[in-house]
Write a protein that holds these residues in place. Structure first.
Motif, short mmCIF file in Angstrom:
data_model
loop_
_atom_site.label_atom_id
_atom_site.label_comp_id
_atom_site.label_asym_id
_atom_site.label_seq_id
_atom_site.Cartn_x
_atom_site.Cartn_y
_atom_site.Cartn_z
N UNK A 167 0.82 -1.22 0.00
CA UNK A 167 0.00 0.00 0.00
C UNK A 167 0.85 1.26 0.00
N UNK A 168 2.03 1.20 0.61
CA UNK A 168 2.89 2.37 0.72
C UNK A 168 3.85 2.50 -0.45
N UNK A 169 3.80 1.58 -1.39
CA UNK A 169 4.76 1.60 -2.51
C UNK A 169 4.80 2.96 -3.19
N UNK A 170 6.03 3.46 -3.37
CA UNK A 170 6.25 4.71 -4.10
C UNK A 170 7.11 4.40 -5.31
N UNK A 171 6.50 4.19 -6.47
CA UNK A 171 7.26 3.78 -7.65
C UNK A 171 8.18 4.87 -8.20
N UNK A 172 8.04 6.09 -7.67
CA UNK A 172 8.91 7.18 -8.12
C UNK A 172 10.26 7.15 -7.40
N UNK A 173 10.40 6.30 -6.41
CA UNK A 173 11.67 6.20 -5.67
C UNK A 173 12.38 4.90 -6.02
N UNK A 174 13.59 4.75 -5.53
CA UNK A 174 14.37 3.55 -5.86
C UNK A 174 13.78 2.30 -5.26
N UNK A 175 13.18 2.45 -4.09
CA UNK A 175 12.61 1.31 -3.38
C UNK A 175 11.66 1.80 -2.31
N UNK A 176 10.84 0.88 -1.83
CA UNK A 176 10.00 1.10 -0.65
C UNK A 176 10.41 0.05 0.35
N UNK A 216 17.26 -1.16 -8.80
CA UNK A 216 18.03 -2.35 -9.16
C UNK A 216 19.15 -2.02 -10.14
N UNK A 217 18.93 -1.03 -10.98
CA UNK A 217 20.01 -0.57 -11.86
C UNK A 217 21.16 0.00 -11.04
N UNK A 252 22.96 -2.84 -9.41
CA UNK A 252 23.79 -3.52 -10.41
C UNK A 252 25.11 -2.79 -10.62
N UNK A 253 25.05 -1.47 -10.72
CA UNK A 253 26.27 -0.69 -10.91
C UNK A 253 27.17 -0.80 -9.68
N UNK A 254 26.58 -0.77 -8.51
CA UNK A 254 27.37 -0.89 -7.28
C UNK A 254 28.08 -2.24 -7.21
N UNK A 255 27.39 -3.31 -7.58
CA UNK A 255 28.01 -4.63 -7.58
C UNK A 255 29.17 -4.68 -8.56
N UNK A 256 28.99 -4.08 -9.73
CA UNK A 256 30.08 -4.03 -10.71
C UNK A 256 31.29 -3.28 -10.16
N UNK A 257 31.02 -2.34 -9.24
CA UNK A 257 32.10 -1.57 -8.61
C UNK A 257 32.60 -2.21 -7.32
N UNK A 258 32.18 -3.47 -7.08
CA UNK A 258 32.68 -4.19 -5.92
C UNK A 258 31.92 -3.94 -4.64
N UNK A 259 30.72 -3.34 -4.73
CA UNK A 259 29.92 -3.03 -3.55
C UNK A 259 28.62 -3.83 -3.63
N UNK A 260 28.63 -5.02 -3.02
CA UNK A 260 27.51 -5.95 -3.22
C UNK A 260 26.44 -5.89 -2.14
N UNK A 261 26.58 -5.00 -1.16
CA UNK A 261 25.62 -4.94 -0.06
C UNK A 261 24.36 -4.18 -0.47
N UNK A 291 20.61 1.04 -0.59
CA UNK A 291 19.42 1.76 -0.14
C UNK A 291 19.78 2.97 0.72
N UNK A 292 20.83 2.83 1.53
CA UNK A 292 21.25 3.95 2.37
C UNK A 292 21.67 5.16 1.56
N UNK A 293 22.11 4.91 0.34
CA UNK A 293 22.59 6.00 -0.52
C UNK A 293 21.64 6.28 -1.68
N UNK A 294 20.38 5.87 -1.53
CA UNK A 294 19.37 6.08 -2.57
C UNK A 294 18.17 6.80 -1.99
N UNK A 295 17.30 7.27 -2.88
CA UNK A 295 16.05 7.91 -2.47
C UNK A 295 15.01 6.81 -2.26
#
Length: 199
Positions: free
Chosen positions: A116-125, A147-148, A151-160, A165-169
């Motif tokens: 119900x709280x999903x906000x599709x304009x953000x990276x995640x809910x 998820x994009x 994916x980029x973070x994992x390619x840069x060696x950051x798989x957490x 999410x801590x660095x996303x909207x």
């Protein structure tokens, strides 16, 4: 199919690809509710979503053959993000409601709040973890854009995924049923949960 404001279709994903090292048995097979945990979670998600997938390691596919919608991990060095990114690679325009298999107390009420709280304009809910006040990445709705970024973070060696999410909207929620976010990762935690469910 569940959608929000004509944005990405929402599908379910139960993560079962971990090695359950601390539990000493496959966490997805523990029958907290009379059936293997992965089946319990699939049924929960199916009460909201038409399509619910199981994410697993390639060598686990035969184990989950009873479920027709499987996504084997195909992201090398993806770590805890492998299941999410494998789903994203298969269906890049889909948003995914992610549920880890080590959540024995999860019920419909938490999932309903999240959807119900999903906000599709953000990276995640995501729910806020009651244990560290950070976003809870494995009970969350990940939009394609989030998820994009993962994916980029994992390619840069950051798989957490939590750090992504801590660095996303992110749309962050306080869950009034926060005990449902409890992860059972050890035999002692399993025993505690089974004892509480008997009461």
């Amino acid at each position: 199919m569940t959608t929000a404001n004509n944005n990405a279709p929402l599908k379910g994903l139960v993560l079962c690809g971990g090695f359950s090292t601390r539990m000493h048995e496959d966490k997805s097979d523990i029958a907290y509710h009379g059936v293997p945990q992965w089946q319990y979670l699939v049924t929960l998600l199916q009460s909201f979503l038409e399509e619910v997938y199981v994410s697993c390691r390639p060598e686990q596919q035969a184990h989950f053959a009873a479920h027709p919608l499987l996504i084997p991990d195909n992201v090398p060095h993806g770590g805890p993000s492998a299941g999410l990114l494998s789903a994203h690679a298969l269906q890049p325009a889909t948003a995914w409601l992610i549920v880890a298999c080590d959540l024995p107390l999860l019920s419909r009420q938490s999932l309903e709040l999240l959807i119900q709280a999903r906000n599709p304009q953000k990276s995640a809910t995501s729910f806020i973890s009651p244990f560290n006040d950070s976003p809870e990445p494995l009970i969350a709705i990940w939009e394609p854009g989030g998820l994009q970024t993962l994916q980029q973070n994992v390619l840069n060696g950051k798989s957490c995924p939590r750090k992504t999410l801590l660095n996303s909207d992110v749309e962050l929620l306080q869950n009034p049923f926060a005990t449902e976010q409890f992860n059972a990762n050890t035999p002692e935690e399993k025993a505690t949960v089974l004892s509480s469910l008997k009461k």
